[in-house]
Design an enzyme around this catalytic site. Structure first.
Site, PDB file in Angstrom:
ATOM      1  N   HIS A  24      10.598 -28.087   9.538  1.00  0.00           N
ATOM      2  CA  HIS A  24      10.207 -27.335   8.340  1.00  0.00           C
ATOM      3  C   HIS A  24       9.233 -26.213   8.714  1.00  0.00           C
ATOM      4  CE1 HIS A  24      10.956 -31.283   6.041  1.00  0.00           C
ATOM      5  NE2 HIS A  24      11.899 -30.439   5.640  1.00  0.00           N
ATOM      6  N   LYS A  48      15.663 -38.828  -5.163  1.00  0.00           N
ATOM      7  CA  LYS A  48      15.175 -39.412  -3.911  1.00  0.00           C
ATOM      8  C   LYS A  48      14.016 -40.359  -4.212  1.00  0.00           C
ATOM      9  CE  LYS A  48      16.477 -35.664  -0.800  1.00  0.00           C
ATOM     10  NZ  LYS A  48      16.029 -34.750   0.250  1.00  0.00           N
ATOM     11  N   ARG A  97      20.531 -26.957   9.831  1.00  0.00           N
ATOM     12  CA  ARG A  97      20.565 -27.654  11.117  1.00  0.00           C
ATOM     13  C   ARG A  97      21.982 -27.755  11.655  1.00  0.00           C
ATOM     14  NH1 ARG A  97      17.627 -32.598   8.404  1.00  0.00           N
ATOM     15  NH2 ARG A  97      19.442 -32.116   7.178  1.00  0.00           N
ATOM     16  N   SER A 135      13.537 -35.335   7.676  1.00  0.00           N
ATOM     17  CA  SER A 135      12.481 -36.195   7.129  1.00  0.00           C
ATOM     18  C   SER A 135      12.938 -37.648   7.086  1.00  0.00           C
ATOM     19  CB  SER A 135      12.090 -35.727   5.725  1.00  0.00           C
ATOM     20  OG  SER A 135      11.482 -34.459   5.790  1.00  0.00           O
TER      21      SER A 135
END
Length: 171
Positions: A24, A48, A97, A135
């Site tokens: 990040h 989440k 990514r 994460s």
């Protein structure tokens, strides 16, 4: 060159940042080199189950971005487009990514553009050393007391260790 060739550009880098990783920070730092102002906006994502509260995530981001003068940290729990309009921002910055990230982010960018044609999404490829980092992976490693010092800043690692100790001891 027209008069609008350069205008003050506010970019928003949205995410859950639970926790903020070096991946990040790589994107935030690089975006801060491109745009006049970068707002790191912590999303309160109800789908989440976060380790850290929105306020804890904001505090960690404030700490790890304190040496980036054109970076501001905020949070929101509305549509990103509504937040962008409130902040008078015209650019969304998203880190990618892998191809799997691109498929989802392309869909989101198209929807955001449909809701507001003045919003542009800029995709930044993760630096190679962070292309595997998420994460979720960091939380999984930390939950079992694995090594995360090269994945997150020291302040984040300490906060994670404290959080997992508290959860495991039930205090």
């Amino acid at each position: 060159m027209n008069d609008n060739a350069h205008r003050y550009t506010i970019a928003v880098c949205p995410g859950s940042f639970d926790p903020v990783t070096y991946g990040h920070l790589d994107i935030i730092q690089r975006a801060s080199n491109v745009f006049d102002k970068v707002i790191v906006a912590v999303l309160n994502n109800v789908s989440k189950n976060p380790l850290f509260s929105v306020e804890e995530r904001r505090e960690l981001l404030l700490e790890v971005t304190k040496d980036m003068p054109n970076v501001e940290v905020d949070s929101f729990d509305d549509l990103l487009i509504n937040y962008m309009n409130k902040k008078k921002a015209h650019v969304i910055v998203k880190g990618l990514r892998a191809v799997s990230d691109f498929e989802y982010e392309l869909q989101m960018a198209a929807l955001n553009r449909k809701m507001s044609d003045s919003i542009e999404t800029f995709f930044m490829m993760s630096s190679t050393q962070y292309s595997y980092l998420s994460s979720s992976i960091v939380k999984q490693i930390a939950r079992f007391d694995g090594p995360i010092s090269d994945l997150v800043p020291d302040v984040v690692e300490k906060a994670m260790r404290a959080k997992y100790t508290k959860l495991q001891t039930g205090m």
